[in-house]
Design an enzyme around this catalytic site. Structure first.
Site, PDB file in Angstrom:
ATOM      1  N   ARG A  27       0.825  -1.217   0.000  1.00  0.00           N
ATOM      2  CA  ARG A  27       0.000   0.000   0.000  1.00  0.00           C
ATOM      3  C   ARG A  27       0.859   1.268   0.000  1.00  0.00           C
ATOM      4  NH1 ARG A  27      -3.781  -0.405   4.869  1.00  0.00           N
ATOM      5  NH2 ARG A  27      -4.131  -2.589   4.428  1.00  0.00           N
ATOM      6  N   ARG A  31      -3.637   6.513   0.016  1.00  0.00           N
ATOM      7  CA  ARG A  31      -4.094   7.679   0.774  1.00  0.00           C
ATOM      8  C   ARG A  31      -3.055   8.369   1.633  1.00  0.00           C
ATOM      9  NH1 ARG A  31      -9.079   4.594   3.158  1.00  0.00           N
ATOM     10  NH2 ARG A  31      -7.548   2.954   2.804  1.00  0.00           N
ATOM     11  N   ARG A  40      -6.969  11.572  -7.364  1.00  0.00           N
ATOM     12  CA  ARG A  40      -8.196  10.790  -7.169  1.00  0.00           C
ATOM     13  C   ARG A  40      -9.444  11.660  -6.971  1.00  0.00           C
ATOM     14  NH1 ARG A  40      -9.249   6.276  -4.650  1.00  0.00           N
ATOM     15  NH2 ARG A  40     -11.315   7.138  -4.893  1.00  0.00           N
ATOM     16  N   ASP A  76      -7.020  -3.351  -7.153  1.00  0.00           N
ATOM     17  CA  ASP A  76      -7.568  -3.909  -5.921  1.00  0.00           C
ATOM     18  C   ASP A  76      -7.866  -5.384  -6.153  1.00  0.00           C
ATOM     19  OD1 ASP A  76      -8.639  -2.937  -3.125  1.00  0.00           O
ATOM     20  OD2 ASP A  76     -10.008  -4.471  -3.845  1.00  0.00           O
ATOM     21  N   TYR A 151     -14.989 -11.693   0.906  1.00  0.00           N
ATOM     22  CA  TYR A 151     -15.787 -10.548   0.445  1.00  0.00           C
ATOM     23  C   TYR A 151     -17.044 -11.011  -0.286  1.00  0.00           C
ATOM     24  CZ  TYR A 151     -12.030  -7.533   1.916  1.00  0.00           C
ATOM     25  OH  TYR A 151     -11.111  -6.878   2.687  1.00  0.00           O
TER      26      TYR A 151
HETATM   27  O1  CP3 Z   1       0.000   0.350  -3.191  1.00  0.00           O
HETATM   28  C1  CP3 Z   1      -0.574  -0.785  -3.208  1.00  0.00           C
HETATM   29  O2  CP3 Z   1      -0.369  -1.632  -2.309  1.00  0.00           O
HETATM   30  C2  CP3 Z   1      -1.430  -1.148  -4.399  1.00  0.00           C
HETATM   31  C3  CP3 Z   1      -2.814  -0.973  -4.235  1.00  0.00           C
HETATM   32  C4  CP3 Z   1      -3.723  -1.955  -3.522  1.00  0.00           C
HETATM   33  C5  CP3 Z   1      -5.023  -1.568  -3.161  1.00  0.00           C
HETATM   34  N1  CP3 Z   1      -5.675  -2.661  -2.665  1.00  0.00           N
HETATM   35  C6  CP3 Z   1      -5.578  -0.205  -3.360  1.00  0.00           C
HETATM   36  C7  CP3 Z   1      -6.695   0.239  -2.505  1.00  0.00           C
HETATM   37  C8  CP3 Z   1      -3.571  -3.307  -3.174  1.00  0.00           C
HETATM   38  C9  CP3 Z   1      -2.363  -4.210  -3.311  1.00  0.00           C
HETATM   39  C10 CP3 Z   1      -4.818  -3.731  -2.639  1.00  0.00           C
HETATM   40  C11 CP3 Z   1      -5.106  -5.129  -2.211  1.00  0.00           C
HETATM   41  C12 CP3 Z   1      -6.216  -5.372  -1.284  1.00  0.00           C
HETATM   42  N2  CP3 Z   1      -7.486  -4.866  -1.329  1.00  0.00           N
HETATM   43  C13 CP3 Z   1      -6.147  -6.287  -0.215  1.00  0.00           C
HETATM   44  C14 CP3 Z   1      -4.945  -7.116   0.132  1.00  0.00           C
HETATM   45  C15 CP3 Z   1      -3.909  -6.291   0.798  1.00  0.00           C
HETATM   46  C16 CP3 Z   1      -4.174  -5.950   2.236  1.00  0.00           C
HETATM   47  O3  CP3 Z   1      -4.266  -4.766   2.545  1.00  0.00           O
HETATM   48  O4  CP3 Z   1      -4.263  -6.900   3.038  1.00  0.00           O
HETATM   49  C17 CP3 Z   1      -7.397  -6.287   0.422  1.00  0.00           C
HETATM   50  C18 CP3 Z   1      -7.771  -7.077   1.642  1.00  0.00           C
HETATM   51  C19 CP3 Z   1      -8.233  -5.394  -0.299  1.00  0.00           C
HETATM   52  C20 CP3 Z   1      -9.672  -5.059  -0.026  1.00  0.00           C
HETATM   53  C21 CP3 Z   1      -9.791  -3.598   0.260  1.00  0.00           C
HETATM   54  N3  CP3 Z   1      -9.870  -2.628  -0.703  1.00  0.00           N
HETATM   55  C22 CP3 Z   1      -9.735  -2.946   1.516  1.00  0.00           C
HETATM   56  C23 CP3 Z   1      -9.634  -3.634   2.848  1.00  0.00           C
HETATM   57  C24 CP3 Z   1      -9.791  -1.560   1.276  1.00  0.00           C
HETATM   58  C25 CP3 Z   1      -9.658  -0.431   2.264  1.00  0.00           C
HETATM   59  C26 CP3 Z   1     -10.939   0.087   2.796  1.00  0.00           C
HETATM   60  C27 CP3 Z   1     -10.723   1.465   3.404  1.00  0.00           C
HETATM   61  O5  CP3 Z   1     -11.204   2.440   2.801  1.00  0.00           O
HETATM   62  O6  CP3 Z   1     -10.039   1.565   4.430  1.00  0.00           O
HETATM   63  C28 CP3 Z   1      -9.891  -1.388  -0.115  1.00  0.00           C
HETATM   64  C29 CP3 Z   1      -9.941  -0.107  -0.831  1.00  0.00           C
HETATM   65  C30 CP3 Z   1      -8.623   0.325  -1.384  1.00  0.00           C
HETATM   66  N4  CP3 Z   1      -7.801  -0.478  -2.133  1.00  0.00           N
HETATM   67  C31 CP3 Z   1      -8.044   1.604  -1.270  1.00  0.00           C
HETATM   68  C32 CP3 Z   1      -6.830   1.571  -1.978  1.00  0.00           C
HETATM   69  C33 CP3 Z   1      -5.855   2.702  -2.201  1.00  0.00           C
HETATM   70  C34 CP3 Z   1      -8.639   2.792  -0.542  1.00  0.00           C
HETATM   71  C35 CP3 Z   1      -9.732   3.414  -1.358  1.00  0.00           C
HETATM   72  C36 CP3 Z   1      -9.458   4.805  -1.793  1.00  0.00           C
HETATM   73  O7  CP3 Z   1      -8.300   5.286  -1.899  1.00  0.00           O
HETATM   74  O8  CP3 Z   1     -10.473   5.484  -2.104  1.00  0.00           O
END
Ligand code: CP3
Length: 341
Positions: A27, A31, A40, A76, A151
């Site tokens: 990540r 954000r 974004r 994602d 999910y």
């Molecule tokens: O920089 C990176 O790591 C690449 C981007 C990335 C995202 N999601 C972007 C994202 C990666 C590798 C993921 C994988 C992902 N998504 C996982 C496995 C990694 C981990 O964290 O364990 C999981 C479980 C998800 C499911 C998911 N998607 C979650 C739990 C969330 C966060 C919810 C929140 O808002 O706190 C997301 C949304 C998400 N995926 C965001 C980002 C940047 C945030 C949304 C946003 O920026 O508007």
């Protein structure tokens, strides 16, 4: 111009000598970066993942800022489901939400398999990125079957994964069909990224730590192993959270590199994965401690990593959104300097 195949990240993943311990952060895009929040503005998460121009820019942002040894493709784990028509959204502050949860054989049968035609924007974004990145490797990724299943079955994020595990315990035929379906989708999605030029892949089984060893071995591992076995041409990383009790089993699923979360001392993680390269595992909250405390803990992680055939420095899970990017810059520079051979 240094060659991509000689990048420290790829050398470490193959267990070869490195000029310094490579470092990247799960990540690292997202954000915690003001430049991310800016691009974004007014674009939903899933829409941004389908726009190659935005994916390219967002993926490059942390590489420019920190000088990390690898980029991770901005996307994602639920994006491939969206691309094949599953009705879902990523809700800000919550995470992926699925409109109609999957709980029966008919629900599973209604999910199509993924083909490259579903994700032309992924191919385009990876190609564009590989061109921009030059000698810096791009890590492609997918969600592992258990974590994606959670999910789909829960319909959204879950602490207990109760319905998911109830399905695993009580409806083994539905579970098998669902896990096979997701394994096929994740494998095809990784193959698209590798075909377009990704130099490595990471399989995220973030929530696999929720199951017992016996259940992991019987009902989770075979499907993750099947995804990993679909990728043979680039190094594979296998990661989950709270996986101390199953780390050795995760190491047997086929990946060259095993990600260790911060709860397991890295020296112990190295012992548990027996001969595999390790990735990790600084506690992601250490960035909120004074810099000298964070760096001293990073030194302990570096020292423990020397016992493995290779070590890729990372946090034990993703960057917390309120992280100060300047701390990650200091951490990156310190890992490079302190580990220089
Ligand atoms: O920089 C990176 O790591 C690449 C981007 C990335 C995202 N999601 C972007 C994202 C990666 C590798 C993921 C994988 C992902 N998504 C996982 C496995 C990694 C981990 O964290 O364990 C999981 C479980 C998800 C499911 C998911 N998607 C979650 C739990 C969330 C966060 C919810 C929140 O808002 O706190 C997301 C949304 C998400 N995926 C965001 C980002 C940047 C945030 C949304 C946003 O920026 O508007």
């Amino acid at each position: 111009m240094p060659a991509l195949t000689d990048a420290p990240f790829l050398r470490a993943a193959r267990g070869e000598e490195v000029p310094h311990t490579p470092v990247w952060f799960m990540r690292q895009a997202g954000r915690s970066l003001p430049e991310y929040l800016k691009v974004r503005e007014g674009v939903s998460m899933l829409d941004s993942c389908m726009r190659p121009d935005l994916v390219t820019e967002i993926t490059l942002q942390p590489v420019r800022r920190y000088g990390v040894d690898a980029a991770i493709f901005f996307s994602d784990i639920v994006l491939p489901l969206k691309a094949i028509g599953v009705d879902l959204d990523i809700v800000a502050g919550i995470g992926p939400v699925v409109d109609k949860p999957v709980r029966t054989l008919a629900d599973v049968a209604a999910i199509p398999d993924l083909t490259p035609e579903h994700v032309p924007f992924i191919t385009e974004a990876v190609r564009s990125l590989v061109g921009e990145l030059g000698a810096t490797p791009l890590i492609g990724f997918a969600g592992a079957p258990f974590t994606v299943a959670s999910y789909l079955v829960e319909g959204g994020p879950s602490k207990e994964h109760a319905r998911t595990k109830a399905l695993m315990f009580g409806a083994p035929d539905v579970w098998d069909a669902l896990m096979r379906k997701i394994a096929g989708i994740s494998a095809a999605y990784l193959q698209v990224q590798v075909a377009a030029g990704a130099s490595a892949v990471q399989l995220f089984d973030s929530w696999a730590g929720a199951v017992t060893r016996a259940d992991y071995e019987r009902s989770v591992l075979p499907y993750s192993a099947s995804v990993l076995s679909a990728i043979t041409s680039v190094p594979r990383i296998h990661f989950g959270v709270g996986t101390g009790e199953i780390l050795d089993l995760m190491g047997q699923a086929g990946a060259e590199v095993v990600g260790v979360d911060w709860r397991v001392p890295l020296a112990e993680g190295v012992r548990r994965v027996q001969g595999r390269v390790v990735q990790g595992n600084l506690d992601p909250t250490l960035v909120f401690a004074p810099t000298e405390v964070m760096l001293a803990r990073a030194d302990e992680v570096l020292a423990a990593g020397r016992a493995a055939p290779g070590h890729i420095f990372n946090l034990g899970h993703g960057v917390i959104p309120s992280t100060d990017p300047d701390q990650l810059k200091r951490l990156t520079d310190h890992v490079h300097e302190a580990s220089a051979r």
